[in-house]
Scaffold this motif. Structure first.
Motif, PDB file in Angstrom:
ATOM      1  N   ASP A   1       1.549  -1.190   0.243  1.00  0.00           N
ATOM      2  CA  ASP A   1      -0.173  -0.147  -0.202  1.00  0.00           C
ATOM      3  C   ASP A   1       0.642   1.366  -0.234  1.00  0.00           C
ATOM      4  O   ASP A   1       0.087   2.544  -0.052  1.00  0.00           O
ATOM      5  CB  ASP A   1      -0.906   0.111   1.139  1.00  0.00           C
ATOM      6  CG  ASP A   1      -0.696   0.060   2.585  1.00  0.00           C
ATOM      7  OD1 ASP A   1       1.083   0.082   2.885  1.00  0.00           O
ATOM      8  OD2 ASP A   1      -0.831   0.350   3.580  1.00  0.00           O
TER       9      ASP A   1
ATOM     10  N   ARG B   1      -1.209  -8.090  -1.834  1.00  0.00           N
ATOM     11  CA  ARG B   1      -1.486  -7.124  -1.982  1.00  0.00           C
ATOM     12  C   ARG B   1      -2.396  -7.102  -1.419  1.00  0.00           C
ATOM     13  O   ARG B   1      -2.798  -5.648  -0.766  1.00  0.00           O
ATOM     14  CB  ARG B   1      -1.818  -6.617  -3.672  1.00  0.00           C
ATOM     15  CG  ARG B   1      -2.054  -5.344  -3.739  1.00  0.00           C
ATOM     16  CD  ARG B   1      -1.736  -5.539  -5.013  1.00  0.00           C
ATOM     17  NE  ARG B   1      -1.514  -4.119  -5.720  1.00  0.00           N
ATOM     18  CZ  ARG B   1      -0.240  -3.338  -5.614  1.00  0.00           C
ATOM     19  NH1 ARG B   1       0.075  -3.426  -4.765  1.00  0.00           N
ATOM     20  NH2 ARG B   1      -1.421  -1.682  -6.487  1.00  0.00           N
ATOM     21  N   ARG B   2      -4.285  -7.696  -1.419  1.00  0.00           N
ATOM     22  CA  ARG B   2      -4.820  -7.325  -0.115  1.00  0.00           C
ATOM     23  C   ARG B   2      -5.088  -6.959   1.170  1.00  0.00           C
ATOM     24  O   ARG B   2      -5.114  -6.140   2.094  1.00  0.00           O
ATOM     25  CB  ARG B   2      -6.159  -8.703  -0.553  1.00  0.00           C
ATOM     26  CG  ARG B   2      -6.493  -8.663  -2.110  1.00  0.00           C
ATOM     27  CD  ARG B   2      -7.260  -9.106  -1.528  1.00  0.00           C
ATOM     28  NE  ARG B   2      -8.343  -9.243  -3.102  1.00  0.00           N
ATOM     29  CZ  ARG B   2      -9.193 -10.048  -3.802  1.00  0.00           C
ATOM     30  NH1 ARG B   2      -9.822 -11.547  -2.847  1.00  0.00           N
ATOM     31  NH2 ARG B   2      -9.954 -10.716  -4.902  1.00  0.00           N
TER      32      ARG B   2
ATOM     33  N   THR C   1       5.209   3.411  -5.805  1.00  0.00           N
ATOM     34  CA  THR C   1       4.631   4.565  -5.549  1.00  0.00           C
ATOM     35  C   THR C   1       4.781   5.846  -5.113  1.00  0.00           C
ATOM     36  O   THR C   1       6.098   5.996  -5.770  1.00  0.00           O
ATOM     37  CB  THR C   1       4.448   4.274  -3.808  1.00  0.00           C
ATOM     38  OG1 THR C   1       5.948   3.990  -3.591  1.00  0.00           O
ATOM     39  CG2 THR C   1       4.239   2.532  -3.873  1.00  0.00           C
TER      40      THR C   1
ATOM     41  N   ASN D   1      -2.092  -6.328   2.474  1.00  0.00           N
ATOM     42  CA  ASN D   1      -0.312  -5.655   2.702  1.00  0.00           C
ATOM     43  C   ASN D   1       0.394  -6.090   3.227  1.00  0.00           C
ATOM     44  O   ASN D   1       1.285  -5.527   4.785  1.00  0.00           O
ATOM     45  CB  ASN D   1      -0.407  -4.552   3.649  1.00  0.00           C
ATOM     46  CG  ASN D   1       0.008  -2.635   3.235  1.00  0.00           C
ATOM     47  OD1 ASN D   1      -0.047  -2.928   2.217  1.00  0.00           O
ATOM     48  ND2 ASN D   1       0.237  -2.754   4.431  1.00  0.00           N
TER      49      ASN D   1
END
Length: 198
Positions: free
Chosen positions: A4, A44-45, A162, A47
């Motif tokens: 994230d 990914r979901r 990011t 973190n």
């Protein structure tokens, strides 16, 4: 950097499904491919960062970096949920993973980390395969040593980075083209725009 984009102190965890001695989750290449994707998508979901993984016919292992035990446990439960949905949708077998426990012990010593990183890919032997050639493991990505000529390197598009990664990335100083004015600011290190003639 976590998926994230946050930065924090992470700890290594060994995630595995327990209690699947008789169940068969992966029956063909499509199942194996789906389970590798499940491991990555769940990371990914939830973190976490996947360090290495192996998927075999009746279970899977992953070593991940997570901020805390709760995040590691949540990741394991997400893998279990997604795996159950895959098997149920493809084969109509419901509740196959109901009696399965997710274990997520923290790798709290150098010895434990080294052994987990060696143990996870060795699960390919359960399928009678050579660890070096097993397709459903992250072994080759982690231990190949160098990038072979012609293979894609660790290149990422800037759009996928990011903001913190972009800010930390070195930015070459371009030479202004004729008719351009260079403006520098904090968020975008160098910004070029055409100059307007009056």
């Amino acid at each position: 950097t976590l998926p994230d984009g946050t930065i924090g102190n992470v700890q290594p965890f060994h995630i595995f499904l327990e209690g699947l001695e008789k169940a068969v989750l992966c029956r063909d290449d499509k199942d194996y491919d789906a389970f590798v994707k499940i491991i990555c998508l769940a990371a990914r979901r939830k973190n976490v960062i996947v360090v290495i993984y192996t998927v075999v016919s009746n279970h899977s292992h992953a070593t991940v970096l997570a901020l805390c035990q709760e995040d590691a446990d949540s990741y394991g439960e997400e893998v279990k949920k997604m795996a159950s949905m895959w098997v149920s949708g493809r084969y109509g077998e419901r509740k196959l993973l109901r009696g399965t426990d997710i274990k997520a012990p923290c790798l709290d010593s150098d010895w434990y980390v080294r052994n987990a990183l060696a143990y996870v890919p060795r699960n390919a032997l359960d399928n009678g395969c050579n660890v070096n050639e097993y397709r459903w493991s992250g072994y080759r990505a982690m231990f190949r040593g160098r990038i072979p000529p012609g293979a894609p390197g660790p290149v990422r598009k800037v759009a996928e980075m990011t903001r913190m990664t972009q800010a930390a990335a070195p930015t070459p100083t371009p030479t202004p083209a004729a008719g351009q004015t260079m403006v520098t600011n904090r968020q975008t290190r160098v910004y070029a725009r055409p100059s307007t003639a009056s």
